[in-house]
Design a protein around this motif. Structure first.
Motif, PDB file in Angstrom:
ATOM      1  N   GLU A  33       0.911  -1.181   0.040  1.00 50.58           N
ATOM      2  CA  GLU A  33      -0.106  -0.172  -0.012  1.00 50.58           C
ATOM      3  C   GLU A  33       0.813   1.251  -0.110  1.00 50.58           C
ATOM      4  O   GLU A  33       0.467   2.425  -0.586  1.00 50.58           O
ATOM      5  CB  GLU A  33      -1.049  -0.125   1.292  1.00 50.58           C
ATOM      6  CG  GLU A  33      -1.976  -1.106   1.060  1.00 50.58           C
ATOM      7  CD  GLU A  33      -2.715  -1.343   2.281  1.00 50.58           C
ATOM      8  OE1 GLU A  33      -3.957  -1.627   2.340  1.00 50.58           O
ATOM      9  OE2 GLU A  33      -2.183  -1.185   3.322  1.00 50.58           O
ATOM     10  N   TYR A  92      -4.466  12.535   2.625  1.00 45.94           N
ATOM     11  CA  TYR A  92      -5.057  11.332   2.409  1.00 45.94           C
ATOM     12  C   TYR A  92      -5.952  11.141   3.832  1.00 45.94           C
ATOM     13  O   TYR A  92      -5.482  11.634   5.003  1.00 45.94           O
ATOM     14  CB  TYR A  92      -4.362  10.161   2.308  1.00 45.94           C
ATOM     15  CG  TYR A  92      -3.704   9.712   1.037  1.00 45.94           C
ATOM     16  CD1 TYR A  92      -4.441   8.912   0.179  1.00 45.94           C
ATOM     17  CD2 TYR A  92      -2.777  10.619   0.406  1.00 45.94           C
ATOM     18  CE1 TYR A  92      -3.986   8.633  -1.234  1.00 45.94           C
ATOM     19  CE2 TYR A  92      -2.744  10.437  -0.828  1.00 45.94           C
ATOM     20  CZ  TYR A  92      -3.023   9.590  -1.886  1.00 45.94           C
ATOM     21  OH  TYR A  92      -2.592   9.195  -2.997  1.00 45.94           O
ATOM     22  N   ARG A  98     -13.898   0.358   3.638  1.00 45.56           N
ATOM     23  CA  ARG A  98     -13.506  -0.120   2.664  1.00 45.56           C
ATOM     24  C   ARG A  98     -12.595  -1.210   3.177  1.00 45.56           C
ATOM     25  O   ARG A  98     -11.788  -0.640   4.165  1.00 45.56           O
ATOM     26  CB  ARG A  98     -12.794   0.883   1.454  1.00 45.56           C
ATOM     27  CG  ARG A  98     -13.661   1.774   0.882  1.00 45.56           C
ATOM     28  CD  ARG A  98     -12.826   2.899  -0.039  1.00 45.56           C
ATOM     29  NE  ARG A  98     -13.425   3.923  -0.416  1.00 45.56           N
ATOM     30  CZ  ARG A  98     -12.904   5.007  -0.862  1.00 45.56           C
ATOM     31  NH1 ARG A  98     -11.819   5.050  -1.272  1.00 45.56           N
ATOM     32  NH2 ARG A  98     -13.754   6.010  -1.146  1.00 45.56           N
ATOM     33  N   SER A 101      -6.923  -1.751  -0.496  1.00 44.71           N
ATOM     34  CA  SER A 101      -5.853  -0.638  -0.297  1.00 44.71           C
ATOM     35  C   SER A 101      -6.620   0.727  -0.545  1.00 44.71           C
ATOM     36  O   SER A 101      -6.070   1.831  -0.422  1.00 44.71           O
ATOM     37  CB  SER A 101      -4.869  -0.843  -1.373  1.00 44.71           C
ATOM     38  OG  SER A 101      -5.012  -1.088  -2.677  1.00 44.71           O
ATOM     39  N   THR A 102      -7.690   0.659  -1.095  1.00 41.78           N
ATOM     40  CA  THR A 102      -8.416   1.933  -1.694  1.00 41.78           C
ATOM     41  C   THR A 102      -9.010   2.561  -0.119  1.00 41.78           C
ATOM     42  O   THR A 102      -9.493   3.730  -0.496  1.00 41.78           O
ATOM     43  CB  THR A 102      -9.609   1.941  -2.677  1.00 41.78           C
ATOM     44  OG1 THR A 102     -10.771   0.860  -2.287  1.00 41.78           O
ATOM     45  CG2 THR A 102      -9.224   1.361  -3.675  1.00 41.78           C
ATOM     46  N   ALA A 105      -7.203   6.922   0.579  1.00 38.22           N
ATOM     47  CA  ALA A 105      -7.487   7.858  -0.400  1.00 38.22           C
ATOM     48  C   ALA A 105      -7.682   9.240   0.110  1.00 38.22           C
ATOM     49  O   ALA A 105      -8.102   9.672   1.405  1.00 38.22           O
ATOM     50  CB  ALA A 105      -9.151   7.291  -0.986  1.00 38.22           C
ATOM     51  N   CYS A 188      -2.582  -5.595  -4.094  1.00 39.76           N
ATOM     52  CA  CYS A 188      -2.878  -4.122  -3.527  1.00 39.76           C
ATOM     53  C   CYS A 188      -2.718  -3.421  -4.802  1.00 39.76           C
ATOM     54  O   CYS A 188      -3.508  -2.489  -5.199  1.00 39.76           O
ATOM     55  CB  CYS A 188      -2.291  -3.682  -2.571  1.00 39.76           C
ATOM     56  SG  CYS A 188      -0.919  -2.600  -2.589  1.00 39.76           S
ATOM     57  N   ASP A 191      -5.915  -3.171  -6.934  1.00 33.81           N
ATOM     58  CA  ASP A 191      -7.030  -2.587  -6.567  1.00 33.81           C
ATOM     59  C   ASP A 191      -7.360  -1.359  -7.383  1.00 33.81           C
ATOM     60  O   ASP A 191      -6.616  -0.414  -7.275  1.00 33.81           O
ATOM     61  CB  ASP A 191      -7.044  -2.190  -4.875  1.00 33.81           C
ATOM     62  CG  ASP A 191      -6.778  -3.442  -4.035  1.00 33.81           C
ATOM     63  OD1 ASP A 191      -7.502  -4.656  -4.768  1.00 33.81           O
ATOM     64  OD2 ASP A 191      -6.263  -3.486  -3.075  1.00 33.81           O
ATOM     65  N   PRO A 193      -9.219   2.235  -8.262  1.00 39.71           N
ATOM     66  CA  PRO A 193      -9.734   3.262  -7.326  1.00 39.71           C
ATOM     67  C   PRO A 193     -11.143   3.506  -7.652  1.00 39.71           C
ATOM     68  O   PRO A 193     -11.571   2.735  -8.523  1.00 39.71           O
ATOM     69  CB  PRO A 193      -8.935   4.546  -8.034  1.00 39.71           C
ATOM     70  CG  PRO A 193      -8.535   4.117  -9.239  1.00 39.71           C
ATOM     71  CD  PRO A 193      -8.505   2.528  -9.342  1.00 39.71           C
ATOM     72  N   THR A 194     -12.365   4.053  -6.683  1.00 40.04           N
ATOM     73  CA  THR A 194     -13.392   4.008  -6.754  1.00 40.04           C
ATOM     74  C   THR A 194     -13.599   5.069  -7.807  1.00 40.04           C
ATOM     75  O   THR A 194     -12.680   5.947  -8.133  1.00 40.04           O
ATOM     76  CB  THR A 194     -14.186   4.445  -5.582  1.00 40.04           C
ATOM     77  OG1 THR A 194     -13.523   5.827  -5.184  1.00 40.04           O
ATOM     78  CG2 THR A 194     -13.785   3.755  -4.244  1.00 40.04           C
ATOM     79  N   ASP A 197     -12.529   8.565  -6.678  1.00 40.00           N
ATOM     80  CA  ASP A 197     -11.104   8.873  -6.298  1.00 40.00           C
ATOM     81  C   ASP A 197     -10.482   9.053  -7.779  1.00 40.00           C
ATOM     82  O   ASP A 197      -9.826   9.726  -8.009  1.00 40.00           O
ATOM     83  CB  ASP A 197     -10.479   7.607  -5.937  1.00 40.00           C
ATOM     84  CG  ASP A 197     -11.070   7.280  -4.490  1.00 40.00           C
ATOM     85  OD1 ASP A 197     -11.336   8.355  -3.863  1.00 40.00           O
ATOM     86  OD2 ASP A 197     -10.821   6.223  -4.066  1.00 40.00           O
ATOM     87  N   THR A 198     -11.111   8.315  -8.723  1.00 41.91           N
ATOM     88  CA  THR A 198     -10.817   8.578 -10.411  1.00 41.91           C
ATOM     89  C   THR A 198     -10.891  10.065 -10.777  1.00 41.91           C
ATOM     90  O   THR A 198     -10.033  10.524 -11.306  1.00 41.91           O
ATOM     91  CB  THR A 198     -11.199   7.618 -11.295  1.00 41.91           C
ATOM     92  OG1 THR A 198     -10.686   6.229 -10.583  1.00 41.91           O
ATOM     93  CG2 THR A 198     -10.424   7.508 -12.649  1.00 41.91           C
TER      94      THR A 198
END
Length: 205
Positions: A33, A92, A98, A101-102, A105, A188, A191, A193-194, A197-198
């Motif tokens: 991570e 962060y 969650r 690893s997200t 964030a 990780c 994983d 990103p949501t 997050d993107t």
């Protein structure tokens, strides 16, 4: 009465999401991570500093014309990109709703958005920490910053080699998968990103 019951149930769900397998509810970032976040932040920083088309003038000789070097390919750009890199991790938050690893964030977690919403509605919420500290970097985040600094010091020469000679390869592969995490768990890195997050990353870059 219904509102009170809903708030109570919501608090129970939040308390469950804030709990963890460790006794104190803290689950520090693993090496995968940390390397992932470091790579993402450095590549993001390089995108920021790479937008210029400036040239640097090098050399001190009066008799000879100064050499020009493209800033985007210069050592100065790398130095400026690495400067304060791990400090960016303090932006962060830990998203304990969650599990992958997200959970690390940027932006306020869904859990704390809900908690702030309850407080704004007049619901008394006790988390065991003062309200004014809710939005401060958690122990997981400050620990990740320290781990980032250690990782950066250990693999600085590899990062330099990638920067000058192999940027066609992603830093996640070059630094994390092929070096820092060699023969270790690299799950990780996959994983995703949501969506939020993107979108946020694109806005920041």
């Amino acid at each position: 009465m219904i509102l009170v019951m809903k708030s109570f149930i919501l608090l129970l769900l939040i308390a469950k999401s804030l709990s963890n397998t460790s006794e104190d509810g803290v689950k520090y970032a693993n090496k995968c991570e940390v390397c992932k976040i470091l790579a993402i932040e450095l590549e993001g920083r390089l995108l920021e500093t790479g937008k210029t088309s400036e040239y640097l003038e090098l050399g001190y000789s009066i008799d000879q014309p100064k050499k020009k070097k493209e800033y985007k390919k210069s050592e100065l750009r790398l130095v400026e990109s690495l400067d304060g890199l791990c400090e960016r991790i303090l932006q962060y938050n830990i998203h304990k709703e969650r599990t992958d690893s997200t959970r690390f964030a940027k932006g306020m977690s869904q859990t704390f958005q809900t908690l702030h919403g309850l407080v704004n509605k007049g619901v008394k919420v006790e988390l065991g920490i003062p309200y004014e500290l809710w939005d401060k970097p958690s122990v997981e985040i400050t620990n990740m910053k320290t781990q980032c600094e250690d990782l950066l010091e250990t693999y600085e020469s590899d990062i330099e080699e990638w920067y000058f000679n192999d940027q066609t390869n992603s830093l996640l592969n070059y630094l994390c998968e092929d070096r820092a995490l060699k023969n270790s768990d690299v799950s990780c890195l996959n994983d995703a990103p949501t969506k939020g997050d993107t979108r946020r990353l694109k806005q920041e870059l």
